[in-house]
Design a protein around this motif. Structure first.
Motif, PDB file in Angstrom:
ATOM      1  N   VAL A 143       0.834  -1.205   0.000  1.00  0.00           N
ATOM      2  CA  VAL A 143       0.000   0.000   0.000  1.00  0.00           C
ATOM      3  C   VAL A 143       0.867   1.252   0.000  1.00  0.00           C
ATOM      4  N   ILE A 144       1.937   1.224   0.783  1.00  0.00           N
ATOM      5  CA  ILE A 144       2.834   2.379   0.839  1.00  0.00           C
ATOM      6  C   ILE A 144       3.449   2.647  -0.530  1.00  0.00           C
ATOM      7  N   ASN A 145       3.753   1.580  -1.270  1.00  0.00           N
ATOM      8  CA  ASN A 145       4.418   1.721  -2.563  1.00  0.00           C
ATOM      9  C   ASN A 145       3.486   2.176  -3.672  1.00  0.00           C
ATOM     10  N   VAL A 146       2.202   1.836  -3.601  1.00  0.00           N
ATOM     11  CA  VAL A 146       1.336   2.089  -4.761  1.00  0.00           C
ATOM     12  C   VAL A 146       0.250   3.124  -4.519  1.00  0.00           C
ATOM     13  N   THR A 147       0.199   3.735  -3.356  1.00  0.00           N
ATOM     14  CA  THR A 147      -0.817   4.740  -3.116  1.00  0.00           C
ATOM     15  C   THR A 147      -0.178   6.085  -2.848  1.00  0.00           C
ATOM     16  N   THR A 148      -1.021   7.055  -2.624  1.00  0.00           N
ATOM     17  CA  THR A 148      -0.538   8.422  -2.425  1.00  0.00           C
ATOM     18  C   THR A 148       0.001   8.644  -1.029  1.00  0.00           C
ATOM     19  N   SER A 149       0.138   7.601  -0.238  1.00  0.00           N
ATOM     20  CA  SER A 149       0.702   7.782   1.094  1.00  0.00           C
ATOM     21  C   SER A 149       2.105   8.340   1.037  1.00  0.00           C
ATOM     22  N   THR A 157      14.802  10.358   5.876  1.00  0.00           N
ATOM     23  CA  THR A 157      15.641  11.477   5.431  1.00  0.00           C
ATOM     24  C   THR A 157      16.472  11.117   4.216  1.00  0.00           C
ATOM     25  N   ASP A 158      16.734   9.820   4.006  1.00  0.00           N
ATOM     26  CA  ASP A 158      17.512   9.430   2.839  1.00  0.00           C
ATOM     27  C   ASP A 158      16.819   9.842   1.546  1.00  0.00           C
ATOM     28  N   LEU A 159      15.487   9.852   1.562  1.00  0.00           N
ATOM     29  CA  LEU A 159      14.753  10.232   0.356  1.00  0.00           C
ATOM     30  C   LEU A 159      14.909  11.731   0.084  1.00  0.00           C
ATOM     31  N   ASP A 160      15.152  12.503   1.122  1.00  0.00           N
ATOM     32  CA  ASP A 160      15.342  13.936   0.924  1.00  0.00           C
ATOM     33  C   ASP A 160      16.744  14.259   0.437  1.00  0.00           C
ATOM     34  N   ASN A 161      17.709  13.403   0.812  1.00  0.00           N
ATOM     35  CA  ASN A 161      19.108  13.761   0.620  1.00  0.00           C
ATOM     36  C   ASN A 161      19.824  12.940  -0.432  1.00  0.00           C
ATOM     37  N   LEU A 162      19.087  12.334  -1.351  1.00  0.00           N
ATOM     38  CA  LEU A 162      19.741  11.612  -2.434  1.00  0.00           C
ATOM     39  C   LEU A 162      20.583  12.564  -3.268  1.00  0.00           C
ATOM     40  N   ASP A 163      21.743  12.088  -3.683  1.00  0.00           N
ATOM     41  CA  ASP A 163      22.668  12.918  -4.466  1.00  0.00           C
ATOM     42  C   ASP A 163      22.258  12.860  -5.929  1.00  0.00           C
ATOM     43  N   ILE A 164      21.559  13.896  -6.396  1.00  0.00           N
ATOM     44  CA  ILE A 164      21.081  13.953  -7.779  1.00  0.00           C
ATOM     45  C   ILE A 164      21.720  15.150  -8.466  1.00  0.00           C
ATOM     46  N   ASN A 190      11.662  10.562  -5.534  1.00  0.00           N
ATOM     47  CA  ASN A 190      12.843   9.779  -5.161  1.00  0.00           C
ATOM     48  C   ASN A 190      12.470   8.340  -4.816  1.00  0.00           C
ATOM     49  N   LYS A 191      11.323   8.161  -4.164  1.00  0.00           N
ATOM     50  CA  LYS A 191      10.862   6.805  -3.830  1.00  0.00           C
ATOM     51  C   LYS A 191      10.542   6.027  -5.108  1.00  0.00           C
ATOM     52  N   ILE A 192       9.882   6.672  -6.068  1.00  0.00           N
ATOM     53  CA  ILE A 192       9.575   6.020  -7.347  1.00  0.00           C
ATOM     54  C   ILE A 192      10.874   5.590  -8.037  1.00  0.00           C
ATOM     55  N   ILE A 197      14.636   1.273  -9.633  1.00  0.00           N
ATOM     56  CA  ILE A 197      15.988   0.707  -9.740  1.00  0.00           C
ATOM     57  C   ILE A 197      16.038  -0.670  -9.094  1.00  0.00           C
ATOM     58  N   ASN A 198      15.438  -0.794  -7.903  1.00  0.00           N
ATOM     59  CA  ASN A 198      15.472  -2.068  -7.183  1.00  0.00           C
ATOM     60  C   ASN A 198      14.703  -3.170  -7.907  1.00  0.00           C
ATOM     61  N   ASN A 199      13.700  -2.781  -8.707  1.00  0.00           N
ATOM     62  CA  ASN A 199      12.872  -3.764  -9.411  1.00  0.00           C
ATOM     63  C   ASN A 199      13.306  -3.959 -10.861  1.00  0.00           C
ATOM     64  N   ASN A 200      14.487  -3.446 -11.211  1.00  0.00           N
ATOM     65  CA  ASN A 200      15.029  -3.615 -12.574  1.00  0.00           C
ATOM     66  C   ASN A 200      14.081  -3.075 -13.643  1.00  0.00           C
TER      67      ASN A 200
END
Length: 567
Positions: A143-149, A157-164, A190-192, A197-200
């Motif tokens: 649910v966390i992965n596929v909804t607007t949650s 915090t890792d999602l905020d600080n990814l080096d892009i 960033n989560k998407i 990447i993890n799901n190839n």
């Protein structure tokens, strides 16, 4: 006796049911509190009791209904009540609403705090439904992965600080920072990207429509929906993606192309290629994921049979000539070319590539980004390469006569040339170049190998099952009658470890070395049918035959081979 006094609620009931001893229950309570884990989660994780045993006992003892979550329809879950913090903190999930009542899935029926929290946030009366802990954990993650949650309560915090970083050296526009502090949007995207990447995943589609917005991903060659953010966020999502790639966020009427890089660790970075397209309801944005690790798989991972592998390696080790790889978009041509480059990339040779755009950076290879706006075409780059003492040249794609003629000339004058075309088969590739205007004699004396390829989904080894098919159908597909009795064919099933019965992909190849007889057919004006017939005479496998071999090896299914090799 002290332990008896401490045991209450579910722990007490589990001991009374003789699932485990009183001392073990007390120890589990103490350890779960110390590790800040939910009691039931601790029991299941440490195999003190099974999730099903606990759920059945909880339902029986506390009079709450028991539900198998594998039967739940994701569409009935009230997305407006999905809050990641509440779900993970209380190990609970709101399942559905009936009138003014909200039914909440829990693995512990005494978890009254969870019911109170959801009652407070929803304004509805809450009622517990008992579910197995392992199913609850999996569904919460899904649910966390596929909804607007992802827009609410994300605290990683890792999602905020990814080096892009941008893929080019253009300066960020003044407007580009307008949405850069939009933390929920940043975390969502960033989560998407990380999940993809993890799901190839190979491509990510951000698609706005009149009343909805969807995110789809191409996994193993097939598109599937990943998320449905609110439609009113379309412009903010587009702006964030354009900021990441240093595109003009104020330009919404014309397509734009760019790239950016996401650094995952000190040794691993992923490149993304971005393309925007104005549509009726906003900008559709497609990201192509370019993972350098895919270009370093090695030839053994690509799926060539032993004869085809030997023909490929022999061709690229020759000092001169042209090797062509052909197939539709997404058939793995780029990976094949980069595999060859990695094999050839040594200090003794000078390798130059012209690509549109450069997809994967390879240290030791001189890579040129074709830019039509700047006047740098494939032909222009090739002209320059020939003045820079090259040994090996790679041309991203032969699209016109000028590029074809220069590539052929380079192959005839002591250089190894690698390139791609968009054709359906190896034999048709030669006809395409003749139709462009390349003389047949030049092709016959320069092309040494043509590879036509497709990518088929690989059957999941955990759930594939034997398929039973009529003998007549197998003969019609192309199998020999003599081999059918010993033939074992598998079909997809589907399990938790795969997608629709498939996991990963395998290459299907038609490898055509240009023999003396094939060269004579080319020079005498023969067509693709004549060349294909000669290849069969020489015992070479076409795409369908190569696919049938993968079926016999148990790698893929009949339906998948038919899908990717249909004429």
């Amino acid at each position: 006796m002290e332990n008896k006094a401490r045991l209450t609620g579910l722990a007490k009931k589990l001991v009374q049911a003789n699932l485990f001893a009183e001392e073990k229950a007390a120890g589990a309570l103490e350890q779960s509190n110390r590790k800040h884990m939910h009691f039931v989660a601790y029991l299941v994780e440490n195999k003190i009791a099974t999730a099903q045993e606990i759920a059945e006992l909880g339902s029986l003892e506390f009079g709450a209904p028991l539900l198998d979550l594998s039967t739940i329809d994701m569409d009935v879950i009230p997305k407006e009540l999905i809050k990641e913090r509440l779900m993970t903190q209380h190990n609970a999930l709101p399942l559905f609403k009936r009138g003014k009542r909200l039914y909440v899935a829990v693995s512990d029926p005494t978890n009254l705090q969870a019911l109170d929290e959801f009652k407070f946030h929803s304004g509805l009366n809450t009622e517990a439904i008992i579910v197995p802990q392992d199913q609850l954990t999996q569904l919460i993650e899904k649910v966390i992965n596929v909804t607007t949650s992802k827009f609410e309560g994300l605290e990683d915090t890792d999602l905020d600080n990814l080096d892009i970083s941008s893929g080019d050296e253009l300066e960020e526009s003044e407007e580009s920072g307008a949405n850069s502090d939009d933390a929920p949007i940043v975390r969502f995207i960033n989560k998407i990207l990380l999940d993809s990447i993890n799901n190839n995943v190979s491509d990510i589609h951000f698609e706005p429509y009149e009343k909805k917005y969807r995110v789809r991903v191409r996994q193993d060659g097939i598109l599937r929906e990943m998320a449905h953010p609110p439609a009113n966020l379309a412009s903010r999502l587009a702006a964030r993606l354009k900021v990441m790639s240093r595109l003009d966020i104020s330009e919404k009427r014309l397509p734009q192309d760019g790239r950016f890089k996401m650094k995952l660790s000190r040794n691993r970075a992923i490149d993304f290629r971005i393309s925007t397209l104005p549509t009726l309801y906003g900008e559709k944005i497609v990201l192509r994921i370019l993972d350098p690790n895919n270009a370093q798989l090695g030839i053994d991972a690509l799926g060539y049979d032993p004869v085809q592998k030997e023909q490929f390696l022999t061709a690229i080790q020759k000092p001169q000539g042209m090797v062509l790889v052909t197939g539709p978009t997404g058939s793995g041509k780029t990976v094949s070319l980069y595999t060859a480059l990695n094999i050839l990339n040594t200090d003794e040779v000078n390798i130059s590539t012209a690509e549109d755009p450069v997809e994967i950076n390879v240290p030791g290879v001189n890579q040129v980004n074709v830019s039509h706006k700047a006047g740098l075409s494939f032909a222009t780059a090739l002209h320059s390469f020939l003045r820079q003492d090259p040994d090996i040249i790679m041309v991203g794609e032969i699209r016109d006569l000028e590029t074809a003629e220069i590539a052929v000339k380079a192959a005839q004058t002591g250089h190894l040339v690698l390139s791609t075309l968009h054709t359906n088969s190896a034999a048709e590739t030669l006809m395409r170049m003749i139709n462009m205007g390349v003389p047949a004699f030049n092709l016959a004396t320069s092309v040494i190998l043509i590879i036509a390829q497709r990518l088929a989904r690989r059957l999941c080894p955990h759930c594939k099952k034997i398929a039973v098919l009529p003998k007549a159908s197998l003969v019609e597909l192309g199998f020999q009658e003599s081999e059918i009795d010993s033939l074992v064919i598998y079909e997809p099933v589907g399990c938790e470890k795969c997608t629709q019965g498939y996991k990963g992909r395998v290459g299907i190849y038609e490898v055509l070395p240009i023999s003396e007889e094939t060269a004579r057919i080319i020079m005498s004006g023969g067509n693709a049918i004549d060349i294909a017939a000669q290849a069969q005479t020489e015992g070479l496998l076409n795409l369908r035959q190569s696919g049938l071999q993968k079926i016999k090896d148990g790698m893929t299914s009949i339906s998948e081979v038919m899908r990717v090799t249909k004429e």
